[in-house]
Design an enzyme around this catalytic site. Structure first.
Site, PDB file in Angstrom:
ATOM      1  N   GLY A  20      30.608  52.474  66.781  1.00 41.18           N
ATOM      2  CA  GLY A  20      30.924  52.126  68.158  1.00 41.18           C
ATOM      3  C   GLY A  20      32.376  51.764  68.297  1.00 41.18           C
ATOM      4  O   GLY A  20      33.185  51.936  67.372  1.00 41.18           O
ATOM      5  N   GLY A  21      32.701  51.216  69.459  1.00 38.08           N
ATOM      6  CA  GLY A  21      34.089  50.918  69.741  1.00 38.08           C
ATOM      7  C   GLY A  21      34.680  49.854  68.839  1.00 38.08           C
ATOM      8  O   GLY A  21      35.891  49.854  68.597  1.00 38.08           O
ATOM      9  N   GLY A  23      33.633  49.155  65.609  1.00 37.80           N
ATOM     10  CA  GLY A  23      33.556  49.387  64.174  1.00 37.80           C
ATOM     11  C   GLY A  23      32.399  50.268  63.764  1.00 37.80           C
ATOM     12  O   GLY A  23      31.691  50.835  64.597  1.00 37.80           O
ATOM     13  N   VAL A  25      28.909  50.651  61.211  1.00 38.33           N
ATOM     14  CA  VAL A  25      27.862  49.910  60.508  1.00 38.33           C
ATOM     15  C   VAL A  25      27.356  50.758  59.354  1.00 38.33           C
ATOM     16  O   VAL A  25      27.027  51.932  59.535  1.00 38.33           O
ATOM     17  CB  VAL A  25      26.701  49.575  61.457  1.00 38.33           C
ATOM     18  CG1 VAL A  25      25.612  48.835  60.700  1.00 38.33           C
ATOM     19  CG2 VAL A  25      27.200  48.748  62.610  1.00 38.33           C
ATOM     20  N   LYS A  40      28.952  45.509  58.553  1.00 36.92           N
ATOM     21  CA  LYS A  40      29.755  45.905  59.708  1.00 36.92           C
ATOM     22  C   LYS A  40      31.226  45.952  59.312  1.00 36.92           C
ATOM     23  O   LYS A  40      31.803  44.958  58.908  1.00 36.92           O
ATOM     24  CB  LYS A  40      29.565  44.916  60.849  1.00 36.92           C
ATOM     25  CG  LYS A  40      30.472  45.191  62.052  1.00 36.92           C
ATOM     26  CD  LYS A  40      30.327  44.088  63.089  1.00 36.92           C
ATOM     27  CE  LYS A  40      31.318  44.273  64.246  1.00 36.92           C
ATOM     28  NZ  LYS A  40      31.209  43.176  65.230  1.00 36.92           N
ATOM     29  N   ASP A 138      26.982  34.714  74.860  1.00 35.90           N
ATOM     30  CA  ASP A 138      26.992  36.165  75.085  1.00 35.90           C
ATOM     31  C   ASP A 138      25.597  36.757  74.904  1.00 35.90           C
ATOM     32  O   ASP A 138      25.433  37.805  74.283  1.00 35.90           O
ATOM     33  CB  ASP A 138      27.987  36.844  74.138  1.00 35.90           C
ATOM     34  CG  ASP A 138      28.276  38.290  74.532  1.00 35.90           C
ATOM     35  OD1 ASP A 138      28.121  38.614  75.734  1.00 35.90           O
ATOM     36  OD2 ASP A 138      28.653  39.092  73.659  1.00 35.90           O
TER      37      ASP A 138
END
Length: 532
Positions: A20-21, A23, A25, A40, A138
């Site tokens: 993803g943006g 990093g 996995v 990660k 979050d």
């Protein structure tokens, strides 16, 4: 070869699970402890000056420190954090399942009782975090991970606020998904535990309704609606709706506490008569990632849950953190009425007769074990890490063990002293999250079962064993779909138990394996019923 790379001399990268943006996995093996982990790799964008790179590395270390100080089955476990090649790498537990965000996107809104169950788990996690002075800040659908076993896990403590710490520069930036940021944060007011409760309510609302409680044509309009408009009245949530609306009060002082909300959600975790079953749309499973035959997961019982990976299921909490989602099939549809076992009535709310852990290795006689495993040498059995017992012989094994209580602080131990009503809820949770026709990869070194691909069935009703029971089966994908394992889950009083009979390489036919599991479960239930 990139897959052979090692970090810190012990973590061997196997293959990427998602990107993803923020990093990549990786599925990795910890060679020192002999377990699979998720790692990660935090991506640092090009052109960053040294101070910004240092800030991002410090943030990753801080996230690991925050998560590592919290211990709960519904809080992601962070094992380690490394800085290599000038960028951070977070080593975390490997989970199979998917995020709530993907679940809803792939299958549509989930039934209220499943969402309430996830809410109970996350509330328990927040209680632990808040008691330690940590506010998550979050909570959103992509940060709630639903595991194969029905456990909901809270992930990504990257912007958590820790009581007593100095303010960080990150507080100057609005971070989070607009529809899930508590209104007091948007107003610039101090945010605390009540803000986490609001974000959890918005997340659960999304899970049951398919949309967040506040929407707008643009992110800015969504933010304005969160602050100035009441939430959209829920239409699918049923009794859960009133709980969510109370939690979504704009004024933090008007919201109920976690302690007040937990029992209200717990009452809604059992499917009510007349509630429509959730039916998943058809999908084409993605190929499972490759996992080496020697890879093992000591944290997961190789007897009860031998899932090293699963078609469409090997997603990890780290994939969520990387800003991506791996296609999964974590929660199965509720059984159809034809599959469902009758719901017991008048179940007691008082503690049941099993108040202390049962010694499962003493429930069966040597003659009984010899009947199922003629070549077994150790007839006394070996305790399992879930508080049960296993007996093995070449190519064959049986085990019996209590089904763990995910989302509770002590897992298996929390079964003892609970009520038959709570045990019935646990039984339903286990039945409703048994995946029909899911492809798995498993191994069990003690009986000579190397890595193999298999297919599991959905739950089948069983009568005459305990007070309620179901069975499911695992077939070998390699050779004409031979049955290799039959498992029976049943309830006796306030205890939920799983009994399994595993036979590889054609040592028993399908009828014998199914009958073996039923016999094992029947003996166990009878022994438990005889206890005072």
């Amino acid at each position: 070869m990139i897959g052979a790379r090692r970090l810190a001399g012990r973590y061997r990268l196997l293959n990427p699970l998602g990107e993803g943006g923020s990093g990549t996995v990786w599925l990795a093996t910890d060679d020192m402890l002999g377990r699979d982990v998720a790692i990660k790799e935090v991506r640092l964008g090009p052109g960053l000056d040294e101070s910004r790179r240092r800030e991002l590395c410090e943030a990753a270390v801080r996230e690991a420190n925050v998560a590592a100080r919290l211990r709960h089955p519904s809080i992601v476990t962070v094992h380690d954090v490394l800085i290599e090649d000038g960028r951070p790498w977070l080593v975390m537990e490997l989970l199979s399942g998917s995020s709530l965000e993907e679940m809803v996107r792939e299958r549509g809104p989930l039934p209220p009782h499943q969402i309430a169950r996830a809410g109970v788990h996350i509330l328990a996690a927040l209680a632990v975090a808040h008691a330690a002075g940590v506010v998550h800040r979050d909570i959103k659908p992509s940060n709630i991970f639903l595991t194969r076993t029905g456990r909901a896990v809270l992930t990504d403590f990257g912007i958590a606020a820790v009581e007593g710490e100095a303010a960080q520069d990150r507080t100057l930036h609005l971070v989070g998904a607009p529809a899930f940021i508590a209104p007091e944060r948007l107003r610039g007011e101090p945010d605390g535990p009540a803000g986490d409760l609001w974000s959890l309510a918005a997340t659960l609302y999304y899970g049951v309704e398919g949309v967040p409680p506040h929407q707008g044509r643009t992110p800015v309009e969504t933010l304005r609606n969160v602050v100035a408009e009441p939430p959209r009245p829920p239409v699918r949530a049923g009794p859960l709706g009133s709980v969510l609306i109370d939690m979504l009060a704009t004024d933090p002082a008007a919201r109920p506490s976690l302690r007040d909300v937990a029992p209200r959600l717990r009452e809604l975790t059992v499917k009510r008569p007349g509630t429509p079953a959730f039916v998943a749309p058809p999908s084409t499973p993605a190929p499972a990632p490759s996992v080496p035959a020697q890879a093992r997961r000591p944290a997961v019982s190789p007897r009860r849950r031998t899932l090293l990976t699963a078609t469409g299921m090997i997603a990890t909490l780290a994939a969520i953190m990387a800003g991506t989602v791996v296609t999964t099939n974590a929660l199965a549809a509720d059984p159809s009425p034809a599959q469902s076992t009758p719901t017991p009535t008048r179940l007691s709310e008082k503690p049941g007769k099993f108040g202390i852990p049962v010694q499962f290795c003493k429930l069966l006689t040597a003659e009984q074990i010899k009947q199922l495993l003629p070549e077994a040498k150790d007839l006394e059995g070996k305790p399992t890490n879930q508080g049960g017992c296993e007996w093995t012989s070449p190519g064959m094994a049986v085990f019996i063990e209590p089904v763990p209580v995910f989302g509770e602080p002590e897992g298996v131990k929390d079964q003892y002293g609970t009520s038959p009503r709570r045990a019935h809820e646990r039984f339903l949770n286990e039945r409703n999250t048994t995946i029909p026709n899911g492809t798995i990869v498993w191994s069990w070194d003690d009986i000579g079962a190397e890595r193999r691909s298999a297919r599991s069935t959905g739950p089948e009703p069983v009568t005459g064993i305990g007070e309620e029971a179901f069975a499911y089966h695992i077939y070998d994908n390699r050779s004409h779909m031979k049955l290799e394992r039959s498992q029976v889950v049943f309830r006796v009083e306030n205890l939920v138990v799983e009994a399994a009979y595993t036979v590889i390489d054609g040592k028993r036919d399908e009828k014998a394996i199914r009958q073996g599991a039923m016999t094992l479960a029947g003996w166990t239930a009878t022994a438990l019923n005889r206890m005072g």
